[in-house]
Design an enzyme around this catalytic site. Structure first.
Site, PDB file in Angstrom:
ATOM      1  N   ARG A  60      18.056   1.967   6.693  1.00 42.14           N
ATOM      2  CA  ARG A  60      17.165   1.101   5.077  1.00 42.14           C
ATOM      3  C   ARG A  60      17.648  -0.073   4.224  1.00 42.14           C
ATOM      4  NH1 ARG A  60      13.897   2.185   0.452  1.00 42.14           N
ATOM      5  NH2 ARG A  60      11.725   1.927   1.345  1.00 42.14           N
ATOM      6  N   SER A 114       4.723   3.965   9.793  1.00 43.08           N
ATOM      7  CA  SER A 114       4.514   5.277   8.528  1.00 43.08           C
ATOM      8  C   SER A 114       3.199   4.414   7.980  1.00 43.08           C
ATOM      9  CB  SER A 114       5.254   4.645   6.625  1.00 43.08           C
ATOM     10  OG  SER A 114       6.793   4.449   6.725  1.00 43.08           O
ATOM     11  N   LYS A 138      11.688   4.965  -3.453  1.00 45.28           N
ATOM     12  CA  LYS A 138      11.058   3.964  -2.603  1.00 45.28           C
ATOM     13  C   LYS A 138      10.019   3.178  -3.957  1.00 45.28           C
ATOM     14  CE  LYS A 138       7.312   3.021   0.595  1.00 45.28           C
ATOM     15  NZ  LYS A 138       6.177   3.773   0.894  1.00 45.28           N
TER      16      LYS A 138
HETATM   17  N1  TZP Z   1       8.190   6.060   2.258  1.00 44.44           N
HETATM   18  C1  TZP Z   1       7.817   7.160   1.805  1.00 44.44           C
HETATM   19  S1  TZP Z   1       8.289   8.092   0.433  1.00 44.44           S
HETATM   20  C2  TZP Z   1       9.759   7.187   1.048  1.00 44.44           C
HETATM   21  C3  TZP Z   1      10.047   6.751   1.785  1.00 44.44           C
HETATM   22  C4  TZP Z   1      10.716   5.565   2.579  1.00 44.44           C
HETATM   23  C5  TZP Z   1      11.820   7.968   0.357  1.00 44.44           C
HETATM   24  C6  TZP Z   1      11.848   8.756   0.659  1.00 44.44           C
HETATM   25  O1  TZP Z   1      13.175   8.989  -0.027  1.00 44.44           O
HETATM   26  P1  TZP Z   1      13.535  10.426  -0.806  1.00 44.44           P
HETATM   27  O2  TZP Z   1      14.281  10.267  -1.782  1.00 44.44           O
HETATM   28  O3  TZP Z   1      13.344  11.836   0.077  1.00 44.44           O
HETATM   29  O4  TZP Z   1      12.884  10.832  -1.484  1.00 44.44           O
END
Ligand code: TZP
Ligand code: MG
Length: 219
Positions: free
Chosen positions: A55, A123, A152
């Site tokens: 990512r 997603s 995010k």
């Molecule tokens: N999409 C929804 S939450 C997220 C993404 C890319 C981030 C998830 O990261 P973390 O640090 O595990 O909460």
């Protein structure tokens, strides 16, 4: 072993998600440089993580492709690599799959680019999106954020464990829960119906040990 081919490799994303349950996300923003990300990826793979997503929300295409190719080279073919957002980079780096958000190419447009065999994930953040994605050729669906996340930008509202339960009712595709998932709450997410958890933050410190603990907890 069930769900694996003759040499022990997982044959489908479904078996990989259901048997290992851990989907690590390498977010370039979490590492000071590419070398740090490569080391973390190698530690995750050595600990038994078999599914990793790249990512990068701020890099340029060339940097992203260089890093992706290096990861492919270092991790070997058994570790499945998923590219976030970019169908072009997925193909150029020889990745195994592509993960799309709601603002990326549609699943069917991306499918035309990546072909029938690469894994495609989508997603979703609410029941409507999930039901729509269920009708596409996506191989797995993600639901989240389950819990609050700082990884995010502009996250959608948290869906909680109830959101995972609802998602489970709406699809038979493999379901990945994402957002704020840690070793402390991962089990509850699986019990709510997710097949696997996708994690950024709780794999950052001591990545290998954390992955081993996740894999143990999720067995
Ligand atoms: N999409 C929804 S939450 C997220 C993404 C890319 C981030 C998830 O990261 P973390 O640090 O595990 O909460
Ligand atoms: Mg995206």
């Amino acid at each position: 072993m069930e769900g694996r081919d003759a040499v022990g490799r997982f044959s489908t994303v479904e078996t990989m998600l259901q048997l290992l349950r851990l989907y690590a996300i390498l977010d370039a923003a979490c590492y000071s440089d590419a070398a740090g990300m490569f080391i973390a990826a190698e530690e995750l793979a050595a600990a038994g993580t078999m599914l990793l997503q790249c990512r990068n929300k701020s890099g340029n295409a060339r940097q992203m492709l260089d890093a992706a190719r290096e990861l492919r080279e270092r991790l070997g073919a058994d570790v499945k690599l998923i590219m976030n957002d970019r169908a072009d980079l997925c193909l150029a780096a020889g990745f195994d799959g592509l993960h799309l958000g709601q603002d990326d190419l549609s699943p069917e447009a991306a499918r035309r680019i990546i072909g029938p065999d690469r894994w495609l994930g989508v997603s979703t953040h609410n029941p409507e999106q999930l039901a729509d994605a269920d009708k596409t050729s996506a191989d797995y669906l993600a639901i989240g954020p389950v819990f609050a996340t700082t990884s995010k930008a502009n996250p959608d509202p948290v869906v909680g464990l109830e959101g995972v339960r609802r998602a489970r009712e709406l699809t038979r595709k493999p379901l990945v829960a994402i957002g704020g998932i840690t070793r402390a709450n991962a089990r509850s997410v699986i019990e709510a119906g997710a097949d696997a958890v996708a994690v950024i933050s709780d794999l950052l410190l001591d990545s290998g040990k954390s992955a081993e603990e996740f894999l143990q907890i999720l067995r």
